[in-house]
Design an enzyme around this catalytic site. Structure first.
Site, PDB file in Angstrom:
ATOM      1  N   SER A 233       2.831   8.313   6.001  1.00 12.93           N
ATOM      2  CA  SER A 233       2.635   7.757   4.670  1.00 12.93           C
ATOM      3  C   SER A 233       1.454   8.824   4.052  1.00 12.93           C
ATOM      4  O   SER A 233       0.298   8.809   4.333  1.00 12.93           O
ATOM      5  CB  SER A 233       2.323   6.419   4.359  1.00 12.93           C
ATOM      6  OG  SER A 233       1.916   5.965   3.168  1.00 12.93           O
TER       7      SER A 233
ATOM      8  N   ASP B  40       6.758  -1.037   7.777  1.00 14.53           N
ATOM      9  CA  ASP B  40       5.678  -0.250   7.136  1.00 14.53           C
ATOM     10  C   ASP B  40       4.495  -1.414   7.106  1.00 14.53           C
ATOM     11  O   ASP B  40       4.482  -2.394   6.432  1.00 14.53           O
ATOM     12  CB  ASP B  40       6.202   0.018   5.573  1.00 14.53           C
ATOM     13  CG  ASP B  40       5.058   0.779   4.734  1.00 14.53           C
ATOM     14  OD1 ASP B  40       4.103   1.074   5.410  1.00 14.53           O
ATOM     15  OD2 ASP B  40       5.645   0.886   3.639  1.00 14.53           O
TER      16      ASP B  40
ATOM     17  N   MET C 240       3.565   3.245  -6.740  1.00 10.77           N
ATOM     18  CA  MET C 240       2.917   1.821  -6.956  1.00 10.77           C
ATOM     19  C   MET C 240       2.270   1.974  -8.592  1.00 10.77           C
ATOM     20  O   MET C 240       2.053   2.956  -8.935  1.00 10.77           O
ATOM     21  CB  MET C 240       1.536   1.442  -6.201  1.00 10.77           C
ATOM     22  CG  MET C 240       1.885   1.513  -4.824  1.00 10.77           C
ATOM     23  SD  MET C 240       0.345   1.341  -3.901  1.00 10.77           S
ATOM     24  CE  MET C 240       0.798   1.292  -2.262  1.00 10.77           C
TER      25      MET C 240
ATOM     26  N   MET D 155       6.984   0.630  -5.088  1.00 11.89           N
ATOM     27  CA  MET D 155       6.391  -0.705  -5.397  1.00 11.89           C
ATOM     28  C   MET D 155       6.100  -0.910  -6.846  1.00 11.89           C
ATOM     29  O   MET D 155       5.043  -0.816  -7.172  1.00 11.89           O
ATOM     30  CB  MET D 155       5.083  -0.939  -4.184  1.00 11.89           C
ATOM     31  CG  MET D 155       5.459  -1.055  -2.915  1.00 11.89           C
ATOM     32  SD  MET D 155       4.066  -0.631  -1.745  1.00 11.89           S
ATOM     33  CE  MET D 155       4.430   1.013  -1.683  1.00 11.89           C
TER      34      MET D 155
ATOM     35  N   GLY E  57       0.615  -2.532  -1.039  1.00 11.54           N
ATOM     36  CA  GLY E  57      -0.527  -2.294  -1.899  1.00 11.54           C
ATOM     37  C   GLY E  57      -1.450  -1.554  -1.474  1.00 11.54           C
ATOM     38  O   GLY E  57      -2.024  -0.511  -2.045  1.00 11.54           O
TER      39      GLY E  57
ATOM     40  N   MET F 185       8.334  -5.283   5.575  1.00 13.45           N
ATOM     41  CA  MET F 185       7.028  -5.142   5.305  1.00 13.45           C
ATOM     42  C   MET F 185       5.909  -5.876   6.450  1.00 13.45           C
ATOM     43  O   MET F 185       6.155  -7.092   6.378  1.00 13.45           O
ATOM     44  CB  MET F 185       6.465  -5.475   3.909  1.00 13.45           C
ATOM     45  CG  MET F 185       7.015  -4.618   2.628  1.00 13.45           C
ATOM     46  SD  MET F 185       6.553  -2.947   2.881  1.00 13.45           S
ATOM     47  CE  MET F 185       4.665  -2.931   3.118  1.00 13.45           C
TER      48      MET F 185
ATOM     49  N   HIS G 197       6.802   9.367   3.768  1.00 17.60           N
ATOM     50  CA  HIS G 197       6.777   8.167   3.174  1.00 17.60           C
ATOM     51  C   HIS G 197       6.097   8.319   1.810  1.00 17.60           C
ATOM     52  O   HIS G 197       4.771   8.545   1.989  1.00 17.60           O
ATOM     53  CB  HIS G 197       6.706   7.116   4.075  1.00 17.60           C
ATOM     54  CG  HIS G 197       6.515   5.716   3.684  1.00 17.60           C
ATOM     55  ND1 HIS G 197       7.795   5.183   3.727  1.00 17.60           N
ATOM     56  CD2 HIS G 197       5.603   4.935   3.048  1.00 17.60           C
ATOM     57  CE1 HIS G 197       7.526   3.916   3.061  1.00 17.60           C
ATOM     58  NE2 HIS G 197       6.199   3.721   2.547  1.00 17.60           N
TER      59      HIS G 197
ATOM     60  N   HIS H  56       9.169   4.743  -1.329  1.00 15.54           N
ATOM     61  CA  HIS H  56       9.092   3.458  -1.186  1.00 15.54           C
ATOM     62  C   HIS H  56       8.493   2.990  -2.581  1.00 15.54           C
ATOM     63  O   HIS H  56       7.242   3.226  -3.172  1.00 15.54           O
ATOM     64  CB  HIS H  56       8.070   3.125  -0.240  1.00 15.54           C
ATOM     65  CG  HIS H  56       7.711   1.688  -0.197  1.00 15.54           C
ATOM     66  ND1 HIS H  56       6.855   1.146   0.787  1.00 15.54           N
ATOM     67  CD2 HIS H  56       8.327   0.508  -0.643  1.00 15.54           C
ATOM     68  CE1 HIS H  56       6.579  -0.056   0.589  1.00 15.54           C
ATOM     69  NE2 HIS H  56       7.490  -0.741  -0.314  1.00 15.54           N
TER      70      HIS H  56
ATOM     71  N   ASP I 243       4.678   6.213  -1.431  1.00 19.92           N
ATOM     72  CA  ASP I 243       4.386   5.047  -1.901  1.00 19.92           C
ATOM     73  C   ASP I 243       4.054   5.228  -3.394  1.00 19.92           C
ATOM     74  O   ASP I 243       3.069   5.600  -3.728  1.00 19.92           O
ATOM     75  CB  ASP I 243       3.022   4.342  -1.189  1.00 19.92           C
ATOM     76  CG  ASP I 243       3.540   4.013   0.216  1.00 19.92           C
ATOM     77  OD1 ASP I 243       4.493   3.421   0.400  1.00 19.92           O
ATOM     78  OD2 ASP I 243       2.756   4.423   1.211  1.00 19.92           O
TER      79      ASP I 243
HETATM   80  C1  DX5 Z   1       1.360  -0.238   1.895  1.00 16.78           C
HETATM   81  C2  DX5 Z   1       2.182   0.989   2.100  1.00 16.78           C
HETATM   82  C3  DX5 Z   1       2.285   1.717   3.189  1.00 16.78           C
HETATM   83  C4  DX5 Z   1       0.844   2.073   3.712  1.00 16.78           C
HETATM   84  C5  DX5 Z   1       0.673   2.100   5.085  1.00 16.78           C
HETATM   85  O1  DX5 Z   1       1.613  -1.003   0.932  1.00 16.78           O
HETATM   86  O2  DX5 Z   1       3.684   0.505   1.579  1.00 16.78           O
HETATM   87  O3  DX5 Z   1       3.171   2.645   3.555  1.00 16.78           O
HETATM   88  O4  DX5 Z   1       0.702   3.750   3.539  1.00 16.78           O
HETATM   89  O5  DX5 Z   1      -0.463   2.343   5.544  1.00 16.78           O
HETATM   90  P1  DX5 Z   1      -0.923   1.905   7.218  1.00 16.78           P
HETATM   91  O6  DX5 Z   1      -0.109   2.664   8.021  1.00 16.78           O
HETATM   92  O7  DX5 Z   1      -2.311   2.618   6.986  1.00 16.78           O
HETATM   93  O8  DX5 Z   1      -0.906   0.375   7.186  1.00 16.78           O
HETATM   94 ZN    ZN Z   2       5.098   1.859   1.857  1.00 15.94          ZN
END
Ligand code: DX5
Ligand code: ZN
Length: 229
Positions: free
Chosen positions: A16, A181, A43, A74, A148, A143, A39, A72, A41
């Site tokens: 990620s 994740d 947000m 969010m 977040g 999840m 990946h 992904h 993210d």
């Molecule tokens: C959290 C994200 C993840 C995050 C995971 O909301 O969706 O993708 O980057 O990070 P780690 O692997 O550090 O928990």
């Molecule tokens: Zn993610």
């Protein structure tokens, strides 16, 4: 690309870039070329209390990434915004079940636009309402933290969801990818793999490592050793 043990082929590692250096994004996606996907993210500061980036950044990452993009989302109002990400030509688009009024229609739209359609479930969201709908999706993201932020602790109590999904996918006879994740690291990836996950997102466990390529290889080997299928 580093050579892979053919027996490791059943599992996928997707670092990620939430844990990457945003000022050196091209360098940091090039560093994970031995992984299966990047990946990304997205947000919006509404669906989750954090803000990252939008379609312009995803398009820019895609231009320089040596591996496919696993986006992904969010974000609220996924019905409205998710198709725009599929239109960028990314490999996979994940939207949250909690942010869509019609997940099946949205998944069909994403597939029609040429991306894999993936639905994510927050820790508090039950899996049962989606079991009959699984053929509409290419992947389910379970999840294992509240979405977040990176660097949170893995929630092992999500493992029953993975077992339920794996059994349902087998019943349907579909090749459904089960992604986890949140908190995935060397000490947790085997737990998720044993429960049926085959696709693993890892942020801090990869980018926090001194040797990023070695971290990816170690995660891959640990997942493959426990993978049930
Ligand atoms: C959290 C994200 C993840 C995050 C995971 O909301 O969706 O993708 O980057 O990070 P780690 O692997 O550090 O928990
Ligand atoms: Zn993610």
């Amino acid at each position: 690309m580093s050579p892979r043990d053919p027996q490791d082929g059943a599992v996928r590692i997707q670092p990620s870039i939430l844990s990457a250096d945003f000022a050196n994004m091209q360098r940091d996606v090039e560093r994970i070329a031995s992984a299966d996907g990047v990946h990304v993210d997205v947000m919006d500061n509404h669906f989750v209390p954090n803000l990252t980036f939008g379609p312009q950044m995803v398009e820019a990452v895609q231009r320089v990434s040596p591996i496919p993009l696993d986006v992904h989302l969010m974000i609220e109002d996924a019905d409205r915004w998710a198709p725009g990400y599929a239109e960028l030509g990314v490999f996979s688009v994940t939207f949250h079940a909690e942010a869509s009024t019609d997940p099946v229609a949205l998944a069909r739209r994403i597939r029609h636009l040429g991306a894999r359609a993936s639905i994510a479930l927050k820790p508090g969201t039950p899996v049962e309402p989606y079991l009959e709908l699984l053929p509409e999706f290419d992947q389910v993201l379970v999840m294992t933290v509240e979405p977040g932020f990176g660097g949170q602790s893995f929630m092992a109590d999500m493992m029953p969801k993975l077992r339920t999904l794996r059994a349902a996918a087998e019943r349907h006879g579909i090749d459904l990818w089960l992604q986890v994740d949140g908190g995935i690291a060397l000490d947790t990836i085997g737990i998720a793999a044993e429960a049926g996950a085959d696709t693993f997102v890892a942020g801090s466990a990869v980018y926090g490592a001194a040797d990023v390529e070695a971290a990816i290889a170690e995660l891959r080997a640990a997942a493959a050793a426990s993978h049930a299928h």
